[in-house]
Design a protein around this motif. Structure first.
Motif, mmCIF file in Angstrom:
data_model
loop_
_atom_site.group_PDB
_atom_site.id
_atom_site.type_symbol
_atom_site.label_atom_id
_atom_site.label_comp_id
_atom_site.label_asym_id
_atom_site.label_seq_id
_atom_site.Cartn_x
_atom_site.Cartn_y
_atom_site.Cartn_z
ATOM 1 N N UNK A 1 1.364 -14.007 3.223
ATOM 2 C CA UNK A 1 0.106 -13.537 2.519
ATOM 3 C C UNK A 1 1.193 -12.665 1.067
ATOM 4 N N UNK A 2 0.694 -13.058 -0.075
ATOM 5 C CA UNK A 2 1.250 -12.376 -1.228
ATOM 6 C C UNK A 2 1.005 -10.729 -1.126
ATOM 7 N N UNK A 3 -0.050 -10.442 -0.635
ATOM 8 C CA UNK A 3 -0.231 -9.341 -1.117
ATOM 9 C C UNK A 3 1.186 -8.829 -0.200
ATOM 10 N N UNK A 4 1.269 -8.950 1.344
ATOM 11 C CA UNK A 4 2.246 -8.369 1.881
ATOM 12 C C UNK A 4 4.045 -8.744 1.717
ATOM 13 N N UNK A 5 3.964 -10.015 0.632
ATOM 14 C CA UNK A 5 5.248 -9.911 0.071
ATOM 15 C C UNK A 5 5.445 -8.851 -0.860
ATOM 16 N N UNK A 6 4.433 -8.570 -1.442
ATOM 17 C CA UNK A 6 4.756 -7.935 -2.093
ATOM 18 C C UNK A 6 4.887 -6.589 -1.846
ATOM 19 N N UNK A 7 4.175 -5.970 -1.048
ATOM 20 C CA UNK A 7 4.293 -4.573 -0.542
ATOM 21 C C UNK A 7 5.521 -4.717 0.803
ATOM 22 N N UNK A 8 5.503 -5.743 0.817
ATOM 23 C CA UNK A 8 7.083 -6.050 1.577
ATOM 24 C C UNK A 8 8.517 -5.551 0.309
ATOM 25 N N UNK A 9 8.220 -6.077 -0.474
ATOM 26 C CA UNK A 9 8.642 -5.895 -1.949
ATOM 27 C C UNK A 9 9.076 -4.089 -2.178
ATOM 28 N N UNK A 10 8.100 -3.031 -1.942
ATOM 29 C CA UNK A 10 7.773 -1.730 -2.291
ATOM 30 C C UNK A 10 8.518 -1.752 -0.936
ATOM 31 N N UNK A 11 8.456 -1.788 -0.131
ATOM 32 C CA UNK A 11 9.263 -0.751 1.249
ATOM 33 C C UNK A 11 10.466 -1.018 1.734
ATOM 34 N N UNK A 12 10.911 -1.811 0.820
ATOM 35 C CA UNK A 12 12.968 -2.593 0.952
ATOM 36 C C UNK A 12 13.164 -1.316 -0.327
ATOM 37 N N UNK A 13 12.650 -1.467 -1.608
ATOM 38 C CA UNK A 13 12.906 -0.992 -2.097
ATOM 39 C C UNK A 13 13.145 1.013 -1.587
ATOM 40 N N UNK A 14 11.826 1.104 -1.421
ATOM 41 C CA UNK A 14 11.954 2.276 -0.969
ATOM 42 C C UNK A 14 12.844 2.716 0.323
ATOM 43 N N UNK A 15 13.193 2.152 1.091
ATOM 44 C CA UNK A 15 14.735 2.422 2.010
ATOM 45 C C UNK A 15 15.590 2.227 1.405
ATOM 46 N N UNK A 16 16.022 1.764 0.251
ATOM 47 C CA UNK A 16 17.378 1.996 -0.220
ATOM 48 C C UNK A 16 17.315 3.381 -1.457
ATOM 49 N N UNK A 17 16.184 3.692 -1.530
ATOM 50 C CA UNK A 17 16.350 4.718 -2.691
ATOM 51 C C UNK A 17 15.955 6.041 -1.314
#
Ligand code: ARG
Length: 581
Positions: free
Chosen positions: A395-411
């Motif tokens: 689902x597109x929305x999950x894909x976008x939230x997934x990107x935000x989540x991954x960025x958060x882990x790195x930060x």
């Protein structure tokens, strides 16, 4: 502001005219390109080779005569040289370049060229109501939005259209299914979501394929809807509303503005459009259906492939709405340019629509342009069409939230001290920027592999690398604590070091670059330009000390222009910038 390419082109064309009076006008236009190797010069003119034939002179002689006839070139170039068989190489003078960059800094368009204003319709995103959204719709949304941003920046009048699939047989199935299993939703007693609709749609499709009675009901439901039955219309509206909310959530997250004008908008025009095409003699009946056969379009078996504008049962379809849409965009919207952004799979469809519109005398290619902007697939790490771990279409929305989540882990890892709120904000910007940039930086026609890990890297051609260059400049300004307004008002830019000149020239090319993207509709060119800009800035920063030197003011000005162009370029790509990280 005119680009340096145009400036030199004009100078060379004028020189050709005055050196060779006998030449016909059309032949006197000079060809100029940026040089591929900076050490030989910044721009190159290749016209002497072409002209030597009609002038019956050697190319080097022609080149010398062009150079001798150049007017006012000493102010612009430090060096003009003949190379190889007869190329002319131009090296821009640092003093001229410095002056040009000062002008560019004052220009609200930052050196871009504003041509005649056009009315441009961009049909993008365009998902289908209640059907599964796929990553292709994400690509269309990101690419389409970027093109709109570019056109808007260049001063055009842009109409952003969401041609949603909000009409057709899918509603027959879905409404019939919901009448069985989701009556409370249909009656308005219970709320629902796009996700549930998509689930019901999938189940309805399955039942449709297996159950003849369900099939019959669904078809009756389509007829009821098309004849405007109030109950069916109410169900249709409800389904559209729920879907719309789901889409809007995605657009809000991505910062995309778009106006809905779906297939159903064209319903009232379909009959007239078909009639007009018949009257023009374009329509042939084939197996009971109304078809338009166009020269040069064949199916896989090599048989003529027609557009079908009315089915044998009298129904209209995708071809009909797109014929109506092109008609409407030409005659009602009065577009100078029509662009549709979908996956490559629909390229043939649009070529046929445009060819038919031309044949009907609607589309006059001398007056306007109609283009299909295609793009390749999004692939998973396995090289196959992108799917989630569970094998479902993501689902597109999950894909976008997934990107935000991954960025958060790195930060969190890189900035353990940072407050939670800051991390949240940065993660949202970086996650979404990374997804957009990974898409836009690939040549759109090609497939690309989706990988959070790759798109979130800090090095290489990634969003974070570009954001970081911007952050770095903000940091320099903070550290020196200079009042930029005053620095700009009181000081001159004086480029001297090769790294300064190389950066300066690249900055001055911003307009040329946007011009090429405007023509060819390839956002990856802008991405490449910005990547190179960040690299050139880093080289300048490595080679040229700023703080506390006699060149401090000049170098601050150069950094400021870099920051502005970087920010503007990223904004055109649809990327948000940050000041610290
Ligand atoms: N709804 C279509 C799809 O999902 C895209 C529509 C594109 N625009 C158009 N005018 N046909 O594939």
């Amino acid at each position: 502001m005119q680009t340096l390419l145009h400036l030199l082109q004009r100078k060379c064309s004028d020189a050709i005219v005055s050196a060779f009076e006998q030449l016909p006008k059309e032949e006197a236009r000079a060809e100029l390109t940026p040089s591929s190797q900076e050490e030989f010069g910044h721009y190159q003119c290749n016209s002497a080779l072409r002209l030597s034939k009609s002038l019956k002179l050697s190319p080097r002689v022609v080149a010398q005569k062009i150079i001798d006839a150049l007017d006012g070139i000493k102010d612009v170039c430090a060096k003009v040289e003949i190379a190889g068989p007869g190329f002319i190489n131009f090296t821009i003078a640092p003093s001229f370049l410095s002056h040009e960059l000062e002008r560019q800094l004052k220009d609200p368009l930052l050196g871009a060229v504003r041509e005649e204003k056009q009315r441009i319709v961009v049909d993008f995103s365009s998902p289908n109501i209640a059907k599964e959204l796929h990553v292709g719709h994400l690509r269309s949304t990101i690419i389409g939005d970027c093109l709109c941003r570019l056109f808007e920046f260049l001063g055009h009048d842009v109409l952003r259209l969401n041609h949603v699939g909000d009409w057709g047989t899918q509603f027959g199935m879905l409404i019939t299914y919901m009448k069985q299993f989701a009556l409370d939703v249909l009656s308005g007693k219970e709320k629902t979501s796009l996700e549930s609709l998509m689930g019901w749609y999938r189940a309805a499709k399955k039942q449709f394929d297996e159950d003849p009675a369900f099939q019959k009901h669904s078809k009756m439901e389509v007829v009821a809807l098309q004849s405007g039955n109030p109950e069916s219309m109410k169900a249709w509206k409800l389904i559209c509303d729920v879907s719309r909310k789901g889409f809007q959530e995605i657009y809000d997250l991505l910062g995309v503005r778009i106006q809905e004008r779906g297939e159903s908008f064209y319903n009232p025009m379909l009959k007239t459009v078909v009639k007009e095409l018949e009257e023009k003699g374009l329509v042939t009946i084939s197996d009971g259906a109304k078809c338009i056969f166009l020269e040069g379009f064949k199916n896989r078996e090599g048989m003529p492939l027609p557009l079908m504008i009315q089915k044998s049962d009298g129904g209209f379809n995708y071809d009909t709405t797109d014929m109506a849409a092109i008609w409407h965009r030409i005659f009602v919207e009065k577009a100078d340019r029509v662009i549709v952004v979908t996956d490559n799979g629909q390229s043939l469809h649009f070529q046929m629509i445009y060819a038919a519109a031309e044949k009907a005398g609607w589309l006059d290619k001398n007056r306007m342009k109609a283009e299909h902007v295609g793009f390749g697939l999004v692939l998973g790490m396995d090289g196959k069409k992108f799917k989630t771990r569970s094998g479902d279409t993501e689902k597109l929305i999950d894909l976008i939230y997934g990107g935000i989540e991954e960025a958060k882990k790195i930060l969190q890892e890189k900035m353990p001290e940072a407050p939670k709120k800051e991390i949240e904000h940065l993660a949202k910007v970086i996650g979404i920027d990374a997804i957009k940039y990974a898409d836009l930086s690939c040549q759109r026609i090609k497939d690309y592999t989706f990988s959070y890990e790759r798109m979130l890297r800090f090095e290489g051609n990634t969003a974070v690398f570009l954001l970081y260059a911007y952050v770095r400049i903000s940091g320099i300004k903070r550290k020196i604590d200079a009042d930029m307004k005053q620095v700009l008002a009181m000081n001159r830019l004086e480029l001297a070091h090769p790294s300064e000149i190389s950066l300066g020239l690249h900055l001055r090319r911003f307009g040329e670059l946007l011009e090429s993207v405007e023509k060819e509709l390839l956002p990856n060119r802008l991405a490449d330009y910005l990547y190179e800009l960040a690299e050139k800035f880093n080289a300048f920063y490595r080679d040229c000390r700023i703080e506390g030197t006699s060149e401090e003011a000049s170098r601050l000005i150069l950094s400021e222009l870099t920051a502005r162009i970087l920010k503007q370029g990223l904004e055109i790509l649809g990327l948000e910038t940050i000041d610290r990280m």
